[in-house]
Scaffold this active site. Sequence first.
Site, PDB file in Angstrom:
ATOM      1  N   SER A   1      20.207 -57.816   8.934  1.00  0.00           N
ATOM      2  CA  SER A   1      20.856 -57.576  10.214  1.00  0.00           C
ATOM      3  C   SER A   1      21.389 -58.897  10.750  1.00  0.00           C
ATOM      4  CB  SER A   1      19.850 -56.960  11.196  1.00  0.00           C
ATOM      5  OG  SER A   1      20.431 -56.809  12.461  1.00  0.00           O
TER       6      SER A   1
ATOM      7  N   GLY B   1      23.055 -59.180  13.688  1.00  0.00           N
ATOM      8  CA  GLY B   1      23.333 -58.995  15.103  1.00  0.00           C
ATOM      9  C   GLY B   1      24.702 -58.371  15.326  1.00  0.00           C
TER      10      GLY B   1
ATOM     11  N   GLY C   1      27.052 -57.335  12.367  1.00  0.00           N
ATOM     12  CA  GLY C   1      26.814 -56.202  11.476  1.00  0.00           C
ATOM     13  C   GLY C   1      25.725 -56.424  10.459  1.00  0.00           C
TER      14      GLY C   1
ATOM     15  N   GLY D   1      17.860 -52.887  16.350  1.00  0.00           N
ATOM     16  CA  GLY D   1      17.409 -52.994  14.966  1.00  0.00           C
ATOM     17  C   GLY D   1      16.656 -51.768  14.506  1.00  0.00           C
ATOM     18  N   ASP D   2      15.932 -51.136  15.414  1.00  0.00           N
ATOM     19  CA  ASP D   2      15.205 -49.911  15.064  1.00  0.00           C
ATOM     20  C   ASP D   2      16.181 -48.771  14.765  1.00  0.00           C
ATOM     21  OD1 ASP D   2      12.975 -51.457  15.693  1.00  0.00           O
ATOM     22  OD2 ASP D   2      12.942 -50.729  17.761  1.00  0.00           O
TER      23      ASP D   2
END
Length: 308
Positions: free
Chosen positions: A217, A219, A222, A248-249
């Site tokens: 990830s 941020g 992408g 993120g989840d």
Amino acid sequence: MILTVTLNTALDITYRVGALRPHASHRVSDVTERPGGKGVNVARVLAALGHGTTVTGFAGGTTGRAVREHLAETPGVVDALLPVAGATRRTIAVVDELTGDTTQLNEPGPQIAPAEWGAFLDHYEELLPDASAVALCGSLPPGVPVGAYAGLIKSARSAGVPVLLDTSGEPLRRGVAARPDLVKPNAAELAELTGSHDPSRATQDTRRRGARTVVASLGPQGLLALTPEGRWRATPPTREHGNPTGAGDSTVAGLLSGLVEHLPWPDRLARAVALSAATVLAPAAGEFDRAAYEKLLGQVTVTGGTVA
């Protein structure tokens, strides 16, 4: 069903203030309270996507009861949390409405006794046969062995259940060595694991350490995915401003749902990026702006495909 493991569940409390200033009193304009912890957030997003999900981990005390009460009101999510003597932690997110920034305060979690950990291991083994996939998410509460995720990964692999790992630090390092099907670190977690601040090099190193697939990830920039089938980069059309807690989840939920639906990697990554961006626009973790998600899904750019 998809099984999400949240060993350090939480009661997520989000405050919104006009402007956050150190050493000052603030009038809170809005408060939301939700069941939390990374795997719980993943489960709530999966349920909203139409996937039956079971949540397991620990819950205790007044906050644990509140978490379970909220879960009982969440369609599509089955509560399989184990009671413990200690109190479930709280996480506090303070959203500055002037800047859009979020300040996060996370409590450590309850002390887990050896007998409670042993009971959880038995419980986990009982849940695995009915799982189509497993997500192991978040921090470890005090008392849980640092190699806990590595053992849970090995159990899932022995049961033939694909497993995703989303954690950090030493639990991530040991978990990767247990050869999970997928890990989803962010750039900082990758750098800590590998010593490299180059995401491309760090994802390669993480695969060499044992992970079958690495989705990093980045941020607002992408995702970078390195899989046995190829390498891809997925980028959102714009940077969304709002509360990034839980983004993120939602990425994990997008990857897991794509896995059980047997989607090709470009479609999985587009879904994960769109969900993550739509979560930034939602009021709390574990939720996403559905209209924004449906719009963004067709606007995510996915490039790559070279065999890794």
